[in-house]
Design an enzyme around this catalytic site. Sequence first.
Site: not given
Length: 190
Positions: A53-54, A57, A106
């Site tokens: 997920h990070e 980004h 997100e």
Amino acid sequence: MHCFLVWFPFEHAHNTLTIRSQFPSPPSPPPPGSQGLLDLVSSEDELAAVLAHEVAHILARHAAERMTQGSVVELIRMIAYLGFGIPLFSGPLHALFFLPNSRAAETEADTIGVQLAARACYDPMAAAKVFRKLGEVEKRAGMGQVPEFLRTHPCSDRRVDNIRSLAGKANMIKEDSNCDEDAFGRWFGG
């Protein structure tokens, strides 16, 4: 930001490296009673989901998008003041511009992260487990009372539903990644 490294063994891994930050990263500190999201991680798949997920980004260039949005907000403020003599406070403009885009970023990172985890042969649905746990912490901390339009992140329940809707595609990505083969041997000739 200062980080330290911790060796944390999981059931199916001999030595898995986790990174814990000493300070929460703004704008979303960890819920009260929690040291952060990594405290909710209980498997290698869940850790992979958080890291994916990070990384998502970064791949989606969300930091660059936020910088551009900040420039637009300041331009609007300058035009309002110099052109019309109207001083605009940055708080409401930031809420108007940043919060919806933050939630969209997100959701996009959730989607990309699930795909990255699947491609790396981790359980793509582990992210749903992490967000379910996060939702439980949020409810215990009373954060469930905050309306979604005031949040920087979507509600955890909505995130779980979104991730579950990606299951079919994510599982196909994982199958196409030859996860049953010896990845180390394939990559390093061992």
